[in-house]
Scaffold this motif. Sequence first.
Motif, PDB file in Angstrom:
ATOM      1  N   GLU A 117       0.820  -1.207   0.000  1.00  0.00           N
ATOM      2  CA  GLU A 117       0.000   0.000   0.000  1.00  0.00           C
ATOM      3  C   GLU A 117       0.848   1.249   0.000  1.00  0.00           C
ATOM      4  O   GLU A 117       2.060   1.212   0.212  1.00  0.00           O
ATOM      5  N   ALA A 144      -2.295   4.357   6.385  1.00  0.00           N
ATOM      6  CA  ALA A 144      -2.600   3.890   5.034  1.00  0.00           C
ATOM      7  C   ALA A 144      -3.366   4.956   4.267  1.00  0.00           C
ATOM      8  O   ALA A 144      -4.271   5.588   4.788  1.00  0.00           O
ATOM      9  N   ARG A 161      -3.893   4.381   0.452  1.00  0.00           N
ATOM     10  CA  ARG A 161      -4.587   3.613  -0.583  1.00  0.00           C
ATOM     11  C   ARG A 161      -3.751   2.396  -0.933  1.00  0.00           C
ATOM     12  O   ARG A 161      -2.570   2.321  -0.605  1.00  0.00           O
ATOM     13  N   ALA A 162      -4.432   1.451  -1.627  1.00  0.00           N
ATOM     14  CA  ALA A 162      -3.678   0.304  -2.129  1.00  0.00           C
ATOM     15  C   ALA A 162      -2.743   0.812  -3.218  1.00  0.00           C
ATOM     16  O   ALA A 162      -3.060   1.786  -3.901  1.00  0.00           O
ATOM     17  N   LYS A 163      -1.579   0.203  -3.346  1.00  0.00           N
ATOM     18  CA  LYS A 163      -0.576   0.662  -4.325  1.00  0.00           C
ATOM     19  C   LYS A 163      -1.111   0.489  -5.746  1.00  0.00           C
ATOM     20  O   LYS A 163      -1.623  -0.561  -6.113  1.00  0.00           O
TER      21      LYS A 163
END
Length: 485
Positions: free
Chosen positions: A253, A266, A268-270
Amino acid sequence: MHNTIQEPYEAVIGLEIHIQLLTDSKMFSSDKAEYGALPNTNLSPITLACPGSLPQVNKIAFDHAIKLGLACESTITPLNYFARKSYFYPDLPKGFQITQDTTPICCGGFVMIYPKEGEEKKINLTRIHLEEDTGKSLHGIVDDVTLLDYNRAGIPLLELVTAPVIKSGADAYQFVAEIRKLVRYLEISDGNMEEGSLRCDVNISVMAQGSVILGTRVEVKNINSMRSVQLAVEYEIERQIALLEAGQPVLAETRNFQVVSGETIALRAKEIAGEYRYFPEPNIPPVYVSPAWIAEVQKTMPLLPRTFAQKFIAAYGLSYDVAAILTENKAFALFFDEVCIHMNHYGAAANWLLGPIKGYLNQMSLSLSELSVTAKQIAELTELVESGLVGFSIAASQILPVLLQEINASPRLLAERLNVLQERDEDKLQALVLAAVQAYPDKVVEYQNGKKGLLAMFMGEIMKNSQGRANAKRASQLLQEALEG
Ligand code: ADP
Ligand code: MG
């Protein structure tokens, strides 16, 4: 704090550093590339990608990229293509960023870091490529509204990417410090992290000690100080180890570093590369960097920090630490080098610069270029003290302040005018000694009975009576003779 990594694990870190280049105009247009202009005033149809506008490349940005590549011993790519990296974000007026995808201008190369004396580590680079900056979103100026300033959009950037070879937060700090120093020596960027001229994304993973398979990496975006780089790395290492220990996966992430709490959170997702839909920029023909062009840039290369430090150690006999401090800043290194042309008390001259001169500059918030005293004057001042004509503390407290006010004054003539030349006349020194001894007959007896520490008291008396001008070495000899006589 989060310093130690538990034995069975090993951390792996790779950095991506965005370097804002010092150019008059933007990467693909003649819009001004300045910091702090009124919002949205440096904009042309090219920066806004109005239909029909055509980008053109900035040659100076290429020169800067080549310079950094040469300094890092990278391979310079002859044929440079540009590509569009598409994503939607309000600060990106075009909806895509022009960057280099398949042909970064610099491939490979390395930067040395020096974690401590006698130790050097080679940090390999993957690539350095040219691209353009985005605009800026401004939050919190108007309630519940995001303001957009596109002045920064299109300013030339270099993105430098390291291989995943850095091992600790402290080394990551050192690496960013070296890059900042390097771009300032090369004069390709001001390197100011607070103003965003140098921005750092940090990739961190942990794996079993000695493993050849890297762990899942987490990316911490847009860190704007070297200290935060170190703290973010150390925090992530701890967090990821704790997850693995608890049998949980580390998620790929993108995270954000919170300066106040020292934690990462966190975002966002990568994204995966495919989401950017890279494709060749149709409006810019490939740029050919010829060997002749590289040779031209080579001619403009200054001495690098490392070369300076090596010279200061080898030619001037300075210690590693002193050489490191003197070369921290290019102007300082050049100035010191110039002082050394005029005299050969190198260590003493370094003390003058790092002591009284630096102190004065800090106190007045001045940069070295604003110092009115010349290298030659510093050399003379150093010489004056080293030859025993004036004591250091008198030179620093009485001659230097006048020197700072009176342009072109001669330290030697000032010493005479201020009447601070050391008293070396034997008769006068003898008289001073005699006066001190006669003033304290009982202390003389105590001294003769073994209280040798009283010597300092007598010397103090001599220095006081001579307004600090007695030549201390000779006066001390005469004093001892008188006391023991
Ligand atoms: P992206 O643009 O997706 O972030 P890049 O290839 O530009 O990808 O950057 C990847 C960065 O992450 C490089 O600095 C690289 O060294 C680093 N990196 C890659 N894999 C790992 C890993 N497993 N652990 C730590 N760093 C990594
Ligand atoms: Mg990245």
